[in-house]
Write an enzyme that holds these catalytic residues in place. Structure first.
Site, PDB file in Angstrom:
ATOM      1  N   SER A 144       0.878  -1.170   0.144  1.00 33.03           N
ATOM      2  CA  SER A 144      -0.187   0.378   0.018  1.00 33.03           C
ATOM      3  C   SER A 144       0.876   1.196   0.062  1.00 33.03           C
ATOM      4  O   SER A 144       2.577   1.148   0.074  1.00 33.03           O
ATOM      5  CB  SER A 144      -1.178  -0.402   1.333  1.00 33.03           C
ATOM      6  OG  SER A 144      -1.442   1.434   1.450  1.00 33.03           O
ATOM      7  N   TYR A 157      -1.921  -1.604  10.559  1.00 27.61           N
ATOM      8  CA  TYR A 157      -1.959  -1.819   9.008  1.00 27.61           C
ATOM      9  C   TYR A 157      -0.507  -1.378   8.483  1.00 27.61           C
ATOM     10  O   TYR A 157       0.277  -1.875   7.682  1.00 27.61           O
ATOM     11  CB  TYR A 157      -3.050  -0.789   8.854  1.00 27.61           C
ATOM     12  CG  TYR A 157      -3.812  -0.376   7.372  1.00 27.61           C
ATOM     13  CD1 TYR A 157      -4.241  -2.132   6.481  1.00 27.61           C
ATOM     14  CD2 TYR A 157      -3.249  -0.011   6.343  1.00 27.61           C
ATOM     15  CE1 TYR A 157      -4.245  -2.064   5.216  1.00 27.61           C
ATOM     16  CE2 TYR A 157      -3.579  -0.066   4.565  1.00 27.61           C
ATOM     17  CZ  TYR A 157      -3.525  -1.305   4.294  1.00 27.61           C
ATOM     18  OH  TYR A 157      -4.214  -1.028   2.976  1.00 27.61           O
TER      19      TYR A 157
HETATM   20  N1  LIG Z   1      -8.683  -0.575  -1.167  1.00 32.30           N
HETATM   21  C1  LIG Z   1      -8.243   0.182  -0.985  1.00 32.30           C
HETATM   22  O1  LIG Z   1      -7.830   1.705  -1.582  1.00 32.30           O
HETATM   23  C2  LIG Z   1      -6.452  -0.051  -0.760  1.00 32.30           C
HETATM   24  C3  LIG Z   1      -5.294   0.261  -0.510  1.00 32.30           C
HETATM   25  C4  LIG Z   1      -4.298   0.030  -0.678  1.00 32.30           C
HETATM   26  C5  LIG Z   1      -3.479  -1.300  -0.485  1.00 32.30           C
HETATM   27  N2  LIG Z   1      -5.242  -2.324  -0.332  1.00 32.30           N
HETATM   28  C6  LIG Z   1      -4.447  -3.491  -0.037  1.00 32.30           C
HETATM   29  O2  LIG Z   1      -5.703  -4.701  -1.264  1.00 32.30           O
HETATM   30  C7  LIG Z   1      -5.192  -5.774  -0.914  1.00 32.30           C
HETATM   31  C8  LIG Z   1      -6.836  -6.019  -1.207  1.00 32.30           C
HETATM   32  O3  LIG Z   1      -7.215  -4.922  -0.356  1.00 32.30           O
HETATM   33  P1  LIG Z   1      -9.439  -4.459  -1.182  1.00 32.30           P
HETATM   34  O4  LIG Z   1      -9.096  -3.265  -1.001  1.00 32.30           O
HETATM   35  O5  LIG Z   1      -9.458  -5.403  -2.051  1.00 32.30           O
HETATM   36  O6  LIG Z   1     -10.158  -5.242   0.419  1.00 32.30           O
HETATM   37  P2  LIG Z   1     -11.499  -6.269   0.090  1.00 32.30           P
HETATM   38  O7  LIG Z   1     -11.530  -6.383   2.069  1.00 32.30           O
HETATM   39  O8  LIG Z   1     -12.443  -5.934  -0.602  1.00 32.30           O
HETATM   40  O9  LIG Z   1     -11.074  -7.779  -0.256  1.00 32.30           O
HETATM   41  C9  LIG Z   1      -9.451  -8.545   1.174  1.00 32.30           C
HETATM   42  C10 LIG Z   1     -10.481  -9.486   0.474  1.00 32.30           C
HETATM   43  O10 LIG Z   1      -9.666 -10.420   1.275  1.00 32.30           O
HETATM   44  C11 LIG Z   1     -10.048 -11.766   1.717  1.00 32.30           C
HETATM   45  N3  LIG Z   1      -8.942 -12.093   3.001  1.00 32.30           N
HETATM   46  C12 LIG Z   1      -9.827 -11.096   4.653  1.00 32.30           C
HETATM   47  N4  LIG Z   1      -9.113 -11.890   5.145  1.00 32.30           N
HETATM   48  C13 LIG Z   1      -8.345 -12.929   4.879  1.00 32.30           C
HETATM   49  C14 LIG Z   1      -7.253 -13.848   4.873  1.00 32.30           C
HETATM   50  N5  LIG Z   1      -7.286 -14.135   6.242  1.00 32.30           N
HETATM   51  N6  LIG Z   1      -7.275 -15.509   4.747  1.00 32.30           N
HETATM   52  C15 LIG Z   1      -7.537 -14.853   3.558  1.00 32.30           C
HETATM   53  N7  LIG Z   1      -8.790 -13.540   2.679  1.00 32.30           N
HETATM   54  C16 LIG Z   1      -8.767 -13.289   3.471  1.00 32.30           C
HETATM   55  C17 LIG Z   1     -11.673 -10.499   2.289  1.00 32.30           C
HETATM   56  O11 LIG Z   1     -12.411 -11.195   2.568  1.00 32.30           O
HETATM   57  C18 LIG Z   1     -11.562 -10.021   0.660  1.00 32.30           C
HETATM   58  O12 LIG Z   1     -12.646 -10.992   0.118  1.00 32.30           O
HETATM   59  C19 LIG Z   1      -4.888  -5.428   0.392  1.00 32.30           C
HETATM   60  O13 LIG Z   1      -3.851  -6.269   1.123  1.00 32.30           O
HETATM   61  C20 LIG Z   1      -5.309  -4.489   1.339  1.00 32.30           C
HETATM   62  O14 LIG Z   1      -4.459  -3.587   2.238  1.00 32.30           O
HETATM   63  C21 LIG Z   1      -6.273  -1.645   0.093  1.00 32.30           C
END
Ligand SMILES: NC(=O)c1ccc[n+]([C@@H]2O[C@H](COP(=O)([O-])OP(=O)(O)OC[C@H]3O[C@@H](n4cnc5c(N)ncnc54)[C@H](O)[C@@H]3O)[C@@H](O)[C@H]2O)c1
Length: 285
Positions: A144, A157
């Site tokens: 991130s 985080y």
């Molecule tokens: N959305 C944002 O703004 C953003 C920004 C920077 C980084 N990220 C990173 O992107 C990645 C994906 O996030 P997202 O935004 O798509 O979130 P999201 O919540 O939409 O999707 C995350 C998925 O991970 C699954 N998950 C959670 N815990 C888990 C576990 N223990 N084992 C397996 N699966 C698990 C959830 O069920 C979900 O389907 C993350 O690492 C997040 O930190 C997101």
């Protein structure tokens, strides 16, 4: 990894959000998919939708924080497809905004387990498989912007995302010493329109948030940012291009680099960290 066609992509946290978009983009590039998530019902829906678009998909529920479940994911992938060529360590959660010393121990442990141990389990399981295959492979770690910038109240985080930056750079360098055919990318998205701040993944507000303290300002700023963020599809497109071009740093949001530049200026100039934005207005003016 120039040619993705016919190769096998393994994606954690693939039921929704960025993980699901990575699965779609991998399928569009002609890859077979091993998708995994802790939420079996949402994973089954994701498989249905990918299969409907003609993808060849294995859906394997697993908790990334559990090493033996990730080993089982690898075994199932090899059994079904015979190889694992591209790994996306994507699963992650946001956690609870709170003062560092008031973060519940369980929240620290959960965030570290999913965001950091998840990627470590992926690396420990899949790198030996990829080295043994001796084919062109690639590992993508989704960190991130929070792996390069610090805001208050997001301790777990940010700690896990900074750690993700460190282990991913280390992985890249270590693989160079082996002259291995495994590329590595560190993906650092900014706000992306997913469910990370809501739904079942949402964390309970901390005490400090409930009393209307500054941590609640951080949660609302994050929630608003995510709501108006880039589409996961746009993020995934950039990631696939980076894999094809063997690009290490993937900053999907240009504003991030400007902010990181400012942080490095502070570090190099020996200036102390400063509150920014609404927090600055409320607490320093
Ligand atoms: N959305 C944002 O703004 C953003 C920004 C920077 C980084 N990220 C990173 O992107 C990645 C994906 O996030 P997202 O935004 O798509 O979130 P999201 O919540 O939409 O999707 C995350 C998925 O991970 C699954 N998950 C959670 N815990 C888990 C576990 N223990 N084992 C397996 N699966 C698990 C959830 O069920 C979900 O389907 C993350 O690492 C997040 O930190 C997101």
């Amino acid at each position: 990894m120039k040619n993705l066609k016919g190769k096998v992509a393994v994606i954690t946290g693939a039921a929704r959000g960025i993980g699901f978009a990575l699965a779609e983009a991998s399928a569009e590039a002609g890859m077979k998919l091993a998708i995994s998530d802790i939420d079996p019902a949402a994973l089954a829906e994701a498989k249905k939708s990918l299969d409907a678009k003609g993808a060849e998909t294995l859906a394997f529920p697993a908790d990334v924080g559990n090493a033996s479940e990730i080993e089982a994911l690898a075994a199932a992938t090899l059994k079904q497809f015979g190889s694992a060529d591209l790994l996306f360590n994507n699963a992650g959660l946001f956690g609870t905004p709170a003062l560092l010393w008031e973060q519940e121990l369980a929240d620290w442990e959960k965030t570290i387990s999913v965001n950091l141990m998840g990627a470590i389990n992926g690396i420990r399981t899949f790198v030996p498989i990829m080295l043994h295959q001796e084919t062109d492979c690639h590992i993508v770690n989704v960190a991130s912007v929070a792996g390069h910038l610090v805001q208050p109240f997001l301790g777990p985080y940010q700690a896990t995302k900074f750690a993700m930056t460190a282990i991913t750079e280390s992985l890249y360098l270590e693989l160079q010493t082996l002259d291995a055919n495994i590329g590595v990318s560190l993906v650092c998205p900014g706000f992306t329109k997913t469910n990370i701040m809501g739904g079942e993944a949402a964390s309970e507000p901390s005490q400090e948030e409930m009393s209307g303290g500054p941590a609640s300002m951080i949660r609302s700023a994050m929630t608003e940012g995510v709501k108006s963020g880039l589409s996961p599809h746009d993020v995934a497109k950039q990631v696939i291009e980076a894999v094809k071009n063997d690009k290490f740093y993937v900053f999907t949001h240009p504003y991030a680099l400007e902010m990181i530049g400012k942080r490095f200026d502070q570090v190099l100039g020996g200036t102390n960290p400063l509150l920014e934005g609404a927090l600055k207005e409320r607490f320093t003016e």
